[in-house]
Write a protein that holds these residues in place. Structure first.
Motif, PDB file in Angstrom:
ATOM      1  N   MET A  81       2.757  20.250   1.385  1.00 49.68           N
ATOM      2  CA  MET A  81       3.369  21.098   0.354  1.00 49.68           C
ATOM      3  C   MET A  81       4.555  20.405  -0.293  1.00 49.68           C
ATOM      4  SD  MET A  81       2.488  23.928  -1.049  1.00 49.68           S
ATOM      5  CE  MET A  81       1.421  24.664   0.194  1.00 49.68           C
ATOM      6  N   TRP A  82       5.302  19.629   0.479  1.00 44.19           N
ATOM      7  CA  TRP A  82       6.416  18.850  -0.090  1.00 44.19           C
ATOM      8  C   TRP A  82       5.872  17.888  -1.157  1.00 44.19           C
ATOM      9  CZ3 TRP A  82      11.740  18.641   0.745  1.00 44.19           C
ATOM     10  CH2 TRP A  82      12.398  17.487   0.310  1.00 44.19           C
ATOM     11  N   SER A  83       4.792  17.215  -0.830  1.00 51.54           N
ATOM     12  CA  SER A  83       4.173  16.291  -1.791  1.00 51.54           C
ATOM     13  C   SER A  83       3.631  17.030  -2.999  1.00 51.54           C
ATOM     14  CB  SER A  83       3.041  15.512  -1.116  1.00 51.54           C
ATOM     15  OG  SER A  83       3.530  14.579  -0.183  1.00 51.54           O
ATOM     16  N   GLY A 129       0.809  -1.221   0.000  1.00 57.95           N
ATOM     17  CA  GLY A 129       0.000   0.000   0.000  1.00 57.95           C
ATOM     18  C   GLY A 129       0.838   1.265   0.000  1.00 57.95           C
ATOM     19  N   VAL A 130       0.515   2.159   0.940  1.00 52.73           N
ATOM     20  CA  VAL A 130       1.150   3.483   0.951  1.00 52.73           C
ATOM     21  C   VAL A 130       2.351   3.518   1.907  1.00 52.73           C
ATOM     22  CG1 VAL A 130      -0.941   4.693   0.265  1.00 52.73           C
ATOM     23  CG2 VAL A 130      -0.525   4.304   2.679  1.00 52.73           C
ATOM     24  N   ARG A 131       3.071   2.425   2.002  1.00 52.15           N
ATOM     25  CA  ARG A 131       4.192   2.368   2.953  1.00 52.15           C
ATOM     26  C   ARG A 131       5.485   2.904   2.352  1.00 52.15           C
ATOM     27  NH1 ARG A 131       2.870  -2.912   6.754  1.00 52.15           N
ATOM     28  NH2 ARG A 131       0.752  -2.276   7.193  1.00 52.15           N
ATOM     29  N   THR A 132       5.352   4.023   1.665  1.00 52.24           N
ATOM     30  CA  THR A 132       6.523   4.775   1.221  1.00 52.24           C
ATOM     31  C   THR A 132       6.868   5.763   2.327  1.00 52.24           C
ATOM     32  OG1 THR A 132       5.078   6.402   0.193  1.00 52.24           O
ATOM     33  CG2 THR A 132       5.830   4.604  -1.198  1.00 52.24           C
ATOM     34  N   GLU A 133       7.859   6.625   2.092  1.00 53.84           N
ATOM     35  CA  GLU A 133       8.114   7.687   3.061  1.00 53.84           C
ATOM     36  C   GLU A 133       6.843   8.522   3.212  1.00 53.84           C
ATOM     37  OE1 GLU A 133      12.146   7.592   0.791  1.00 53.84           O
ATOM     38  OE2 GLU A 133      10.110   6.881   0.454  1.00 53.84           O
ATOM     39  N   TRP A 134       6.575   8.917   4.441  1.00 56.62           N
ATOM     40  CA  TRP A 134       5.304   9.574   4.766  1.00 56.62           C
ATOM     41  C   TRP A 134       5.136  10.894   4.014  1.00 56.62           C
ATOM     42  CZ3 TRP A 134       3.255   9.545  10.492  1.00 56.62           C
ATOM     43  CH2 TRP A 134       1.921   9.972  10.504  1.00 56.62           C
ATOM     44  N   ASP A 135       6.238  11.601   3.769  1.00 54.76           N
ATOM     45  CA  ASP A 135       6.085  12.894   3.099  1.00 54.76           C
ATOM     46  C   ASP A 135       5.926  12.758   1.586  1.00 54.76           C
ATOM     47  OD1 ASP A 135       8.732  12.104   3.040  1.00 54.76           O
ATOM     48  OD2 ASP A 135       9.552  13.984   3.815  1.00 54.76           O
ATOM     49  N   PHE A 136       5.785  11.530   1.104  1.00 53.11           N
ATOM     50  CA  PHE A 136       5.417  11.315  -0.302  1.00 53.11           C
ATOM     51  C   PHE A 136       3.949  10.926  -0.458  1.00 53.11           C
ATOM     52  CE2 PHE A 136       4.915   8.244  -3.856  1.00 53.11           C
ATOM     53  CZ  PHE A 136       5.141   9.124  -4.906  1.00 53.11           C
ATOM     54  N   VAL A 137       3.301  10.448   0.596  1.00 56.83           N
ATOM     55  CA  VAL A 137       2.005   9.791   0.425  1.00 56.83           C
ATOM     56  C   VAL A 137       0.904  10.731  -0.087  1.00 56.83           C
ATOM     57  CG1 VAL A 137       2.461   8.005   2.136  1.00 56.83           C
ATOM     58  CG2 VAL A 137       1.282  10.085   2.840  1.00 56.83           C
ATOM     59  N   GLU A 138       1.063  12.042   0.083  1.00 54.36           N
ATOM     60  CA  GLU A 138       0.038  12.955  -0.423  1.00 54.36           C
ATOM     61  C   GLU A 138       0.171  13.220  -1.924  1.00 54.36           C
ATOM     62  OE1 GLU A 138      -2.535  13.941   1.252  1.00 54.36           O
ATOM     63  OE2 GLU A 138      -1.877  13.156   3.178  1.00 54.36           O
TER      64      GLU A 138
END
Length: 647
Positions: free
Chosen positions: A583-585, A462-471
């Motif tokens: 904003m990073w995403s 699922g979305v288990r990438t780095e958290w600041d990418f998930v958005e």
């Protein structure tokens, strides 16, 4: 073949059965961990990892069910059962993370001959064990465990106080002047002649946007900014103190340093620098936006010297109507909820090559909830649930919740969309365009979870990438809510069936550019607040004073005494120090979107390449690598800069 998804059955059962299912998951996890630790050396890599993966997946899925029930179940006894179960599940997760025996087994595995996803997963596992404190002395590990368990309880209390505190203001019917006719009809005066407006989104957002009565807007705004006060004053303080203690116990200077270390951004300093970079880039535009609002206010109040925060949405809408020829009320009849829902399903089905089948008779926890299976041809990809309308004691915002973490060949992923959109009934459920963007955004999270839910290990699913990418994937999908062809495929007038005119959409897009500077600076206020509350020493910290300081720094709207926005800012629990993530995403999302701009938004070819490169791998690669696999290059700031300066 994985079994047919049915995790919702364990949310629709009586509370005692729910508790028993959670206890069974605890037992499964415990026995798996004991079996792992008893494996004789030399251990077979795949056998050991499979045991660990299944033990922790049982725990993770039970915790996910508890979270869904806690945030949305209509029965108080069930919410209490889920809250209690979640605490027990999280306690065991903490215990495992601090179990030196488990760490030693995984650290002993020679994964050099394994595939890249397996090596990446084990690398992450060992890092996370060390970050949890597994290599510390016994006294430290004992205190870490106590703190982690306490933090679960504090977070639940913080969230519960927000969820349960819906404020209502009583106003004269004249306060509805400017509101759409369907809104006025839905808010008929009571026996005392007053109308009642709540802080739930379907009430709050239209009122703040359209009500002409500034004093009525102020009253509702203040009510909304007082939610969870005073209960969360002490709860937030405990949250900050315990996280600070935990971080320093683990060798970090503060919680912000701990929370950013394993993200793309890598450090609290980088997070702070990023916030300042974005704030500086948007400063001049924000100043111009504010002056336009002030000039517009002076048309109504010639002596006005400032714009109040409860004026912002109303004046923003007036400027767009008068200077950009876009009346946001005029498009609401084209965004009836059931048509928007079908539009989201149709567009994503076409792009990603799947179909959605409504599951009649599926177990659901409230009559409003709908279940859908996702199919690739005749093969089932997963299941999702739509819980889309407000009700008492339900989560107040919009989010995707995991229900089951998928695993290739064993379990299909399941997810829940929990939103608060208008509900079809006597009145048509007409949405704001912002609601349509939110629907696409949350559906982007859902697709990421479902398409990424077929990895060989649940720990990568699922979305288990780095958290600041998930958005980023969810923010990118919002773009389809702004495209002429995409919108015209479903945005039809609920009475005439006429499509939303292309010229109106173009005016809407131009109008959307207005206010962008203020919006970005407001986001940087939220990001700075979340970072600063967690990077400062909590002892004696006055959170309200931090709000006062940062709001004046990043926005032209000074803090209003007697309001407590931060106490209902739920991200201070879940996202803690890393609200900058949004904003990073967005920087990455704007870059990802350039491929679709070049090849066509309704063209399945780039969408399916994106699905394969970015969504399906889950957490098996670093986020920067996923993006590079799709773009053919490293992501950069150019597309975001173009967007920021547009208009």
């Amino acid at each position: 073949m994985p079994a047919t998804p049915d995790a919702a059955r364990l949310i629709t059962c009586p509370p005692e059965e729910f508790r028993r299912a959670s206890e069974a998951a605890l037992a499964t996890a415990r026995s798996g961990i004991e079996r792992l630790k008893s494996l004789p050396a030399p251990r077979k890599v795949r056998e050991a990892l499979e045991i660990y993966d299944e033990a922790t997946a049982a725990l993770s899925d039970a915790s996910a069910r508890a979270s869904v029930a806690r945030h949305s179940h209509p029965d108080e006894a069930m919410r209490k059962a889920s809250e209690d179960s979640e605490q027990q599940l999280e306690m065991l997760a903490t215990e495992i993370a601090l179990d030196r025996g488990v760490y030693d087994v995984i650290a002993s595995l020679d994964v050099s001959g394994e595939d890249a996803p397996t090596r990446k997963w084990v690398e992450k596992l060992l890092r996370d064990f060390r970050r949890a404190g597994v290599d510390r002395d016994e006294a430290t590990r004992t205190r870490v465990k106590e703190l982690q368990e306490e933090l679960v309880r504090i977070g639940q209390e913080f969230d519960r106080n927000i969820r349960e505190d819906v404020r209502t203001v009583e106003l004269p019917p004249s306060a509805l002047e400017g509101l759409p006719a369907d809104y006025v009809r839905a808010h008929a005066p009571g026996p005392d002649g007053k109308v009642r407006i709540t802080t739930d989104y379907p009430d709050l957002v239209p009122f703040m946007t359209y009500a002409k009565d500034g004093s009525a807007r102020e009253k509702l705004w203040r009510a909304n900014r007082s939610r969870a006060f005073p209960k969360n004053v002490e709860v937030l303080q405990r949250l900050l103190e315990r996280r600070h203690e935990l971080a320093t116990l683990l060798g970090y200077v503060n919680w912000a340093a701990y929370a950013t270390e394993d993200k793309m951004i890598r450090s609290e300093r980088n997070a702070g620098d990023f916030i300042e970079k974005i704030a500086t880039a948007s400063e001049e535009r924000s100043r111009r936006d504010y002056q336009v609002l002030l000039q517009r206010k002076r048309q109504d109040e010639p002596g006005a010297t400032r714009v109040e925060p409860w004026d912002q949405a109303y004046l923003d809408d007036r400027v767009k109507a008068e200077q950009y020829s876009f009346d946001s009320q005029s498009v609401r009849p084209y965004f009836e909820y059931t048509r928007v829902k079908q539009g989201v399903l149709d567009i994503t089905s076409r792009l990603f090559g799947v179909s959605y089948r409504r599951v009649a008779g599926a177990p659901v926890w409230h009559p409003d909830v709908e279940a859908y299976d996702v199919l690739q041809g005749e093969t089932q990809v997963g299941r999702f649930y739509l819980d889309m309308h407000p009700r008492a004691d339900k989560y107040k915002h919009a989010a995707q919740f995991t229900l089951v973490t998928g695993k290739q060949g064993q379990r299909l992923p399941e997810a829940v969309l929990m939103c608060n959109f208008p509900k079809p009934g006597v009145e048509p459920a007409l949405m704001q365009h912002g609601d349509v963007e939110t629907f696409f955004h949350e559906f982007g999270h859902l697709l990421h979870h479902l398409f990424g839910g077929h990895t060989p290990w649940a720990g990568l699913s699922g979305v288990r990438t780095e958290w600041d990418f998930v958005e980023a994937p969810s923010q990118m999908l919002e773009e389809w809510a702004r495209d002429v062809a995409a919108l015209q495929s479903f945005a039809r007038h609920y009475q005439t069936n006429e499509p939303l005119p292309a010229d109106v959409i173009q005016r809407m897009k131009k109008a959307d550019d207005f206010g962008k500077g203020l919006w970005v600076r407001q986001q940087m206020f939220y990001a700075a607040l979340s970072l600063e509350l967690y990077r400062r020493t909590p002892k004696g910290l006055d959170a309200t004073a931090v709000v006062r300081e940062l709001q004046s720094k990043y926005t032209p709207f000074p803090y209003v005494e007697g309001t407590y926005f931060h106490l209902s800012f739920g991200h201070l629990d879940g996202y803690s120090a890393i609200y900058y993530t949004y904003m990073w995403s967005l920087v990455i999302a704007k870059d990802l979107f350039t491929v679709f701009q070049d090849k066509g938004l309704l063209n399945p070819e780039p969408a399916q390449a994106y699905r394969r490169a970015v969504l399906e791998p889950g957490g098996s690669k670093d986020a920067a690598v996923l993006v590079k696999d799709f773009l053919g290059r490293d992501y950069d700031f150019r597309a975001y800069e173009t967007w920021l300066n547009a208009g």
